[in-house]
Design a protein around this motif. Structure first.
Motif, PDB file in Angstrom:
ATOM      1  N   LYS A  99       0.805  -1.224   0.000  1.00 23.88           N
ATOM      2  CA  LYS A  99       0.000   0.000   0.000  1.00 23.88           C
ATOM      3  C   LYS A  99       0.838   1.274   0.000  1.00 23.88           C
ATOM      4  O   LYS A  99       0.309   2.347  -0.271  1.00 23.88           O
ATOM      5  CB  LYS A  99      -0.910   0.033   1.226  1.00 23.88           C
ATOM      6  CG  LYS A  99      -2.062  -0.911   1.174  1.00 23.88           C
ATOM      7  CD  LYS A  99      -2.897  -0.764   2.434  1.00 23.88           C
ATOM      8  CE  LYS A  99      -3.959  -1.812   2.529  1.00 23.88           C
ATOM      9  NZ  LYS A  99      -4.709  -1.692   3.790  1.00 23.88           N
ATOM     10  N   SER A 100       2.101   1.165   0.304  1.00 23.96           N
ATOM     11  CA  SER A 100       2.943   2.352   0.407  1.00 23.96           C
ATOM     12  C   SER A 100       3.004   3.086  -0.927  1.00 23.96           C
ATOM     13  O   SER A 100       3.289   2.497  -1.967  1.00 23.96           O
ATOM     14  CB  SER A 100       4.356   1.961   0.846  1.00 23.96           C
ATOM     15  OG  SER A 100       5.180   3.103   0.863  1.00 23.96           O
ATOM     16  N   GLU A 101       2.735   4.366  -0.877  1.00 22.52           N
ATOM     17  CA  GLU A 101       2.799   5.194  -2.081  1.00 22.52           C
ATOM     18  C   GLU A 101       4.076   6.022  -2.115  1.00 22.52           C
ATOM     19  O   GLU A 101       4.329   6.729  -3.087  1.00 22.52           O
ATOM     20  CB  GLU A 101       1.576   6.108  -2.140  1.00 22.52           C
ATOM     21  CG  GLU A 101       0.279   5.352  -2.269  1.00 22.52           C
ATOM     22  CD  GLU A 101      -0.935   6.254  -2.231  1.00 22.52           C
ATOM     23  OE1 GLU A 101      -0.771   7.478  -2.053  1.00 22.52           O
ATOM     24  OE2 GLU A 101      -2.047   5.726  -2.375  1.00 22.52           O
TER      25      GLU A 101
END
Length: 144
Positions: free
Chosen positions: A104-106
């Motif tokens: 999920k890390s952007e």
């Protein structure tokens, strides 16, 4: 996971650890209950079963008592095995949470995310890699 050590961590890590604890809380509760039941039940039953074997009277009452203690010992051992299964579920849930959180890390690049995901999959105790991931993510977040 040592709760004392979590309290000493930076806020961004503490938040993620609390989310992990919340995700595994139902499994932890079951594990504690099963172990709490298993150990005394199995120990008491096996002790009494051993005592019956040394007395070795073959009357009907003794055999029924021995059967009951054997059944209770089996139940205690089944609880213990179930507690082990619940512990594996905890590990699996934590592992899945960490991998999903990395995906999920952007902020991090796909290359860095895949590197951290690979490390977590390979390490038996992947918390160190997860903390490194969170630290790098926070550092890069502050840069932007």
């Amino acid at each position: 996971m040592n709760f004392y050590r979590v309290e000493q961590m930076p806020g961004f890590i503490k938040t993620e650890m609390q989310k992990i604890q919340k995700a595994v809380q139902p499994f932890m509760k079951k594990t504690v209950i099963y172990r709490f039941l298993a150990i005394p039940l199995a120990a008491f039953s096996l002790f009494n079963l051993a005592a019956f074997l040394f007395h070795a009277s073959a009357d009907r009452e003794s055999l029924i008592s021995a059967g009951i203690f054997a059944l209770l010992a089996a139940l205690g051992l089944a609880f213990f095995k179930e507690a082990g299964y619940q512990h594996k579920q905890i590990q699996k849930t934590v592992h899945i949470y960490m991998l999903n959180r990395i995906k999920k890390s952007e902020i991090l690049s796909e290359e860095r995310k895949s590197s951290y995901a690979r490390q977590i999959k390979e390490e038996p105790f992947a918390m160190r890699s997860f903390v490194e991931f969170l630290t790098e993510e926070d550092r890069r977040k502050k840069m932007y």
